[in-house]
Design a protein around this motif. Structure first.
Motif, mmCIF file in Angstrom:
data_model
loop_
_atom_site.group_PDB
_atom_site.id
_atom_site.type_symbol
_atom_site.label_atom_id
_atom_site.label_comp_id
_atom_site.label_asym_id
_atom_site.label_seq_id
_atom_site.Cartn_x
_atom_site.Cartn_y
_atom_site.Cartn_z
ATOM 1 N N CYS A 70 0.722 -1.215 -0.034
ATOM 2 C CA CYS A 70 -0.090 0.118 -0.102
ATOM 3 C C CYS A 70 0.993 1.156 -0.052
ATOM 4 O O CYS A 70 1.992 1.303 0.376
ATOM 5 C CB CYS A 70 -1.014 0.191 1.188
ATOM 6 N N MET A 71 0.442 2.392 -0.471
ATOM 7 C CA MET A 71 1.090 3.543 -0.391
ATOM 8 C C MET A 71 1.465 4.101 0.988
ATOM 9 O O MET A 71 2.211 4.767 1.086
ATOM 10 C CB MET A 71 0.431 4.466 -1.452
ATOM 11 N N SER A 72 0.263 4.111 1.859
ATOM 12 C CA SER A 72 0.320 4.806 3.026
ATOM 13 C C SER A 72 0.559 4.106 4.079
ATOM 14 O O SER A 72 -0.191 2.785 4.199
ATOM 15 C CB SER A 72 -0.570 5.901 3.042
ATOM 16 N N ARG A 73 0.949 4.285 5.187
ATOM 17 C CA ARG A 73 0.936 3.753 6.682
ATOM 18 C C ARG A 73 -0.420 3.659 6.932
ATOM 19 O O ARG A 73 -0.700 2.450 7.510
ATOM 20 C CB ARG A 73 1.737 4.351 7.475
ATOM 21 N N GLU A 74 -1.294 4.521 6.970
ATOM 22 C CA GLU A 74 -2.472 4.494 7.269
ATOM 23 C C GLU A 74 -3.376 3.475 6.748
ATOM 24 O O GLU A 74 -4.167 2.420 7.345
ATOM 25 C CB GLU A 74 -3.369 5.807 7.264
ATOM 26 N N LYS A 75 -3.156 3.256 5.246
ATOM 27 C CA LYS A 75 -3.679 2.137 4.528
ATOM 28 C C LYS A 75 -3.639 0.775 5.011
ATOM 29 O O LYS A 75 -4.050 -0.198 4.952
ATOM 30 C CB LYS A 75 -3.507 2.557 3.148
ATOM 31 N N PRO B 158 0.580 -5.830 9.928
ATOM 32 C CA PRO B 158 1.217 -4.864 9.181
ATOM 33 C C PRO B 158 2.685 -4.759 8.966
ATOM 34 O O PRO B 158 3.503 -5.264 10.174
ATOM 35 C CB PRO B 158 0.618 -3.712 9.905
ATOM 36 N N TYR B 159 3.179 -3.891 8.325
ATOM 37 C CA TYR B 159 4.615 -4.005 8.471
ATOM 38 C C TYR B 159 4.841 -2.198 7.735
ATOM 39 O O TYR B 159 4.602 -2.271 6.519
ATOM 40 C CB TYR B 159 5.553 -4.994 7.517
ATOM 41 N N HIS B 160 5.451 -1.218 8.492
ATOM 42 C CA HIS B 160 5.803 0.051 7.748
ATOM 43 C C HIS B 160 6.780 0.661 8.608
ATOM 44 O O HIS B 160 6.838 0.173 10.034
ATOM 45 C CB HIS B 160 4.426 0.615 7.519
ATOM 46 N N ALA B 161 7.591 1.624 8.192
ATOM 47 C CA ALA B 161 8.763 2.166 9.039
ATOM 48 C C ALA B 161 8.185 2.930 10.384
ATOM 49 O O ALA B 161 8.838 3.159 11.392
ATOM 50 C CB ALA B 161 9.438 3.348 8.085
ATOM 51 N N GLY B 162 6.914 3.111 10.498
ATOM 52 C CA GLY B 162 6.386 3.994 11.598
ATOM 53 C C GLY B 162 6.217 2.877 12.797
ATOM 54 O O GLY B 162 6.041 3.460 13.863
ATOM 55 N N LEU B 163 6.251 1.689 12.639
ATOM 56 C CA LEU B 163 6.273 0.595 13.822
ATOM 57 C C LEU B 163 7.230 0.650 14.445
ATOM 58 O O LEU B 163 8.383 1.032 14.005
ATOM 59 C CB LEU B 163 5.665 -0.617 13.163
ATOM 60 N N ASP B 164 7.432 0.387 15.735
ATOM 61 C CA ASP B 164 8.721 0.245 16.329
ATOM 62 C C ASP B 164 9.259 -0.990 16.092
ATOM 63 O O ASP B 164 8.592 -1.863 15.543
ATOM 64 C CB ASP B 164 8.786 0.356 18.023
ATOM 65 N N ALA B 165 10.756 -0.824 15.988
ATOM 66 C CA ALA B 165 11.486 -1.777 15.352
ATOM 67 C C ALA B 165 11.175 -3.259 15.728
ATOM 68 O O ALA B 165 11.414 -4.233 15.188
ATOM 69 C CB ALA B 165 13.151 -1.758 15.836
ATOM 70 N N LYS B 166 10.824 -3.263 17.172
ATOM 71 C CA LYS B 166 10.436 -4.794 17.855
ATOM 72 C C LYS B 166 9.527 -5.386 17.249
ATOM 73 O O LYS B 166 9.469 -6.570 16.742
ATOM 74 C CB LYS B 166 10.142 -4.542 19.485
ATOM 75 N N ALA C 238 2.053 -4.220 3.805
ATOM 76 C CA ALA C 238 3.192 -3.384 3.933
ATOM 77 C C ALA C 238 3.453 -1.967 2.900
ATOM 78 O O ALA C 238 2.787 -2.042 1.763
ATOM 79 C CB ALA C 238 4.461 -4.117 3.685
ATOM 80 N N THR C 239 4.222 -1.033 3.486
ATOM 81 C CA THR C 239 4.657 -0.113 2.647
ATOM 82 C C THR C 239 5.933 -0.763 1.673
ATOM 83 O O THR C 239 6.296 -1.788 2.356
ATOM 84 C CB THR C 239 4.950 1.179 3.394
ATOM 85 N N HIS D 60 -0.588 -5.298 -5.243
ATOM 86 C CA HIS D 60 -0.398 -3.792 -4.984
ATOM 87 C C HIS D 60 -1.682 -3.284 -5.203
ATOM 88 O O HIS D 60 -2.474 -3.044 -6.137
ATOM 89 C CB HIS D 60 0.301 -3.181 -6.476
ATOM 90 N N TYR D 61 -1.939 -2.593 -3.895
ATOM 91 C CA TYR D 61 -3.374 -1.878 -3.684
ATOM 92 C C TYR D 61 -3.272 -0.725 -4.178
ATOM 93 O O TYR D 61 -4.521 -0.451 -4.669
ATOM 94 C CB TYR D 61 -3.375 -2.105 -2.022
ATOM 95 N N ASP D 62 -2.285 -0.005 -4.174
ATOM 96 C CA ASP D 62 -2.007 1.396 -4.883
ATOM 97 C C ASP D 62 -1.166 1.104 -5.844
ATOM 98 O O ASP D 62 -0.187 0.220 -5.948
ATOM 99 C CB ASP D 62 -1.545 2.176 -4.005
ATOM 100 N N MET D 63 -1.146 2.007 -7.019
ATOM 101 C CA MET D 63 0.075 1.992 -8.000
ATOM 102 C C MET D 63 1.223 2.059 -7.293
ATOM 103 O O MET D 63 1.811 2.916 -6.764
ATOM 104 C CB MET D 63 -0.449 3.060 -8.914
ATOM 105 N N PRO D 64 2.416 1.361 -8.013
ATOM 106 C CA PRO D 64 3.807 1.623 -7.662
ATOM 107 C C PRO D 64 4.207 2.610 -7.771
ATOM 108 O O PRO D 64 3.728 3.577 -8.836
ATOM 109 C CB PRO D 64 4.168 0.248 -8.209
ATOM 110 N N LYS D 65 5.291 2.865 -7.246
ATOM 111 C CA LYS D 65 5.790 4.409 -7.371
ATOM 112 C C LYS D 65 6.671 4.576 -8.806
ATOM 113 O O LYS D 65 6.801 5.595 -9.599
ATOM 114 C CB LYS D 65 6.908 4.554 -6.439
ATOM 115 N N SER D 66 6.962 3.521 -9.275
ATOM 116 C CA SER D 66 7.936 3.378 -10.513
ATOM 117 C C SER D 66 7.970 2.023 -11.217
ATOM 118 O O SER D 66 7.643 0.964 -10.361
ATOM 119 C CB SER D 66 9.465 3.704 -10.296
#
Length: 362
Positions: free
Chosen positions: A239-244, A261-269, A288-289, A306-312
């Motif tokens: 997904c494109m966003s963490r919220e999604k 879920p998996y994205h950079a905003g979750l704590d490392a643990k 995931a993002t 890909h829930y959202d379009m890929p960036k490239s």
């Protein structure tokens, strides 16, 4: 110095034969040549530096962009070789005692592979330390991060070559799964390996099936149906966003699907625990993002959505390439709509003109 590489491959890694041009790449590195490797995701890039590192005298420094990826490879190497000193990570997540242990094992010649984040490589105290130990070679993994024309540019990657010169010149192997001719030239020029050997593999993955569908109001229901038709199969949803990511993983859980879920905003643990749950199959689906998956060694991922379009296009190739690494079937499903294109264009507002230009081309 000749080695029976096939025998070592079988003895250490348990594989009976090399894939593609792995053997030639390893021979190039053993002969002391700078080497550039362009190889699709899932064709065994990491073996191209792991085997020579175990054979050669000294410690190989592996520059890698992601802590999760380093941990993944170090754990696998320790398990394969039965030794905890053989591979280490050097990055900002270590405490003083762990750092001392790494320095000790490298100095004692026990450590054959040292995984380093690009930021850690350039630290003055680390440069000073590396100058005093025997280094076999430098491996630059995910080398497309060097290029501003790549889909995953990281400025600290452009400082690698000056640091290598400061430490002391050794052979360099640069590896990537995605590089247009422009990105390839940029990598080789920036690392100063324009005269090095070049190895390129075919990018056709006949076991992957690609499908692109228009995203409608019923997209969530379609994804749930898709997953239910594949019980006990592992998949990744980008997904494109963490919220999604959070909303969709909750929705899947409510529908009886083991998803995390998996994205950079979750704590490392939590990130690490979710990744491990996916690898050990306690969870079937990771939402995931694009932070997820670089170097994740799970050969039996059966679908990538890909829930959202890929960036490239490059990024899309790399993300879908995580399906079917074992040669079995992989289903790649992408949803698109006009809103996604607008979102991608909005992401670029406020960035330097040159970067916007590159973004539009990608």
């Amino acid at each position: 110095m000749t080695h029976n590489l096939t025998e070592l491959l079988s003895k250490i890694f348990g594989f009976e034969e090399f894939k593609g041009n792995q053997k030639e790449i390893i021979q190039s590195l053993l002969a002391g040549h700078d080497t550039f490797v362009l190889m699709p995701t899932g064709s065994g890039k990491s073996l191209c530096y792991q085997l020579p590192a175990l054979i050669m005298e000294g410690t190989a420094i592996i520059v890698s962009p992601l802590i999760a990826l380093m941990k993944n490879q170090v754990d696998a190497l320790r398990e394969t070789t039965g030794s905890n000193d053989i591979a280490h990570v050097l990055n900002s997540s270590l405490n003083k005692a762990q750092l001392d242990q790494v320095y000790h094992d490298v100095s004692a010649g026990e450590t054959k592979l040292l995984y380093v984040a690009p930021e850690s490589l350039g630290k003055a105290e680390n440069i000073e330390f590396f100058r005093q130990v025997k280094i076999s070679f430098f491996a630059i993994d995910e080398a497309h991060c060097i290029s501003e024309w790549g889909h995953d540019f990281r400025p600290e990657y452009r400082k690698i070559r000056p640091v290598v010169d400061e430490i002391g010149r050794r052979p360099i192997i640069a590896l990537t799964a995605t590089a247009t001719p422009k990105v390839e030239h940029d990598i080789r020029k920036n690392l100063g390996i324009l005269d090095g050997k070049i190895f390129k593999s075919s990018f056709n993955r006949p076991n992957l099936y690609y499908s692109v569908e228009k995203k409608g109001e019923d997209v969530n229901a379609r994804i749930i149906r898709f997953i239910r038709k594949r019980p006990n199969k592992s998949g990744i949803i980008y997904c494109m966003s963490r919220e999604k990511v959070m909303n969709l993983s909750k929705l899947l859980q409510m529908n009886g699907i083991k998803a995390l879920p998996y994205h950079a905003g979750l704590d490392a643990k939590e990130r690490s625990a979710n990744q491990d749950a996916f690898l050990s199959e306690e969870c079937r689906v990771i939402v995931a993002t694009i932070a997820f998956g670089m170097g994740i060694d799970k050969p039996d991922v059966r679908y990538v959505i890909h829930y959202d379009m890929p960036k490239s296009l490059e990024g899309y190739y790399q993300e879908t390439g995580r399906a079917g690494r074992d040669g079995g079937e992989g289903y790649c499903l992408a949803f698109y709509n006009e809103k996604d294109i607008q979102k991608l264009e909005n992401f670029m507002q406020g960035k330097p003109i040159a970067e916007q230009e590159i973004g539009r081309q990608l």
